[in-house]
Write a protein that holds these residues in place. Structure first.
Motif, PDB file in Angstrom:
ATOM      1  N   ALA A 131       1.593  58.213 -28.468  1.00 31.58           N
ATOM      2  CA  ALA A 131       2.991  58.501 -28.131  1.00 31.58           C
ATOM      3  C   ALA A 131       3.374  57.877 -26.798  1.00 31.58           C
ATOM      4  CB  ALA A 131       3.208  60.010 -28.093  1.00 31.58           C
TER       5      ALA A 131
ATOM      6  N   LYS B 230       9.414  67.556 -31.483  1.00 27.97           N
ATOM      7  CA  LYS B 230       9.904  66.216 -31.188  1.00 27.97           C
ATOM      8  C   LYS B 230       9.993  65.398 -32.474  1.00 27.97           C
ATOM      9  CE  LYS B 230       9.634  66.970 -26.695  1.00 27.97           C
ATOM     10  NZ  LYS B 230      10.837  67.083 -25.835  1.00 27.97           N
TER      11      LYS B 230
ATOM     12  N   GLU C 232       9.879  61.341 -29.471  1.00 26.41           N
ATOM     13  CA  GLU C 232       8.743  60.611 -28.936  1.00 26.41           C
ATOM     14  C   GLU C 232       8.645  59.313 -29.728  1.00 26.41           C
ATOM     15  OE1 GLU C 232       5.792  64.279 -27.553  1.00 26.41           O
ATOM     16  OE2 GLU C 232       5.430  63.264 -29.468  1.00 26.41           O
TER      17      GLU C 232
ATOM     18  N   LYS D 145       9.328  58.902 -21.036  1.00 23.65           N
ATOM     19  CA  LYS D 145       9.089  60.301 -21.400  1.00 23.65           C
ATOM     20  C   LYS D 145      10.046  61.262 -20.711  1.00 23.65           C
ATOM     21  CE  LYS D 145       5.224  63.488 -22.029  1.00 23.65           C
ATOM     22  NZ  LYS D 145       3.760  63.668 -21.848  1.00 23.65           N
TER      23      LYS D 145
END
Length: 203
Positions: free
Chosen positions: A183, A61, A123, A116
């Motif tokens: 995150a 990510k 992220e 998400k």
């Protein structure tokens, strides 16, 4: 202005993208276009990150760090409810000071549109400093929500805000790292010395 394709090429290959935008504290900076400088930039950058990495396989990510403000509540509802007087002040700021509305729009976009389940390649963390001041790098503390009232709750040196962002970028992406802890959240950063003073005052 950069085109979307140009922006995608710039972020391609980056492990992290950091956005530290704000409005100049002048009449022109506050009341002239662009009124959605921060929100629109976050939208374009997040779209560029997703586009630039669309064909990359694997679970990696890209980190997207955005500077916010603890005067803006987390849209997920986890912040404490502010007092009636503070809610009135914030309502006035929302209507009379476009940069505040811009920061709120940015937080709403990050929390909802970039939830998400809605993103594949990135992220994010929205870093919310309290009252910003000039100063040297020192120890800092991180909270999951604003501490105290809207005014005088603490200070954050610009250097410490930057240090926290750098620490997030350099943290490993797995396990119990600083990045994993924050995150998809909106942590609030304070200078540790000021936080200790506030704690002592409440004893």
């Amino acid at each position: 202005d950069l085109s979307d394709d140009e922006l995608s090429k710039i972020v391609a290959g980056c492990d992290a993208v950091v956005q530290c935008l704000g409005h100049t504290i002048t009449f022109r900076g506050i009341y002239r276009d662009p009124h959605r400088l921060v929100a629109d930039s976050a939208k374009r950058l997040s779209a560029a990150i997703e586009s630039a990495n669309a064909d990359i396989t694997g679970n990696k990510k890209i980190k997207f760090v955005v500077m916010g403000s603890d005067g803006v509540s987390n849209p997920d509802g986890t912040d404490d409810v502010r007092s009636r007087s503070e809610r009135i002040i914030l309502s006035l700021l929302r209507k009379l000071v476009p940069p505040h509305a811009d920061n709120e729009a940015t937080a709403a976009y990050m929390s909802h549109d970039l939830a998400k389940d809605n993103v594949k390649k990135l992220e994010w963390v929205v870093v919310r400093p309290t009252d910003l001041i000039d100063g040297q790098v020192s120890d800092y503390v991180v909270y999951d929500k604003p501490q105290g009232g809207l005014f005088g709750a603490g200070v954050t040196t610009r250097a410490n805000c930057a240090k926290f962002m750098v620490d997030l970028v350099l943290a490993d992406g797995g396990g119990s790292s600083l990045w994993t802890e924050h995150a998809f959240k909106m942590p609030v950063v304070h200078d540790a010395a000021c936080a200790t003073e506030k704690k002592d005052e409440t004893k």
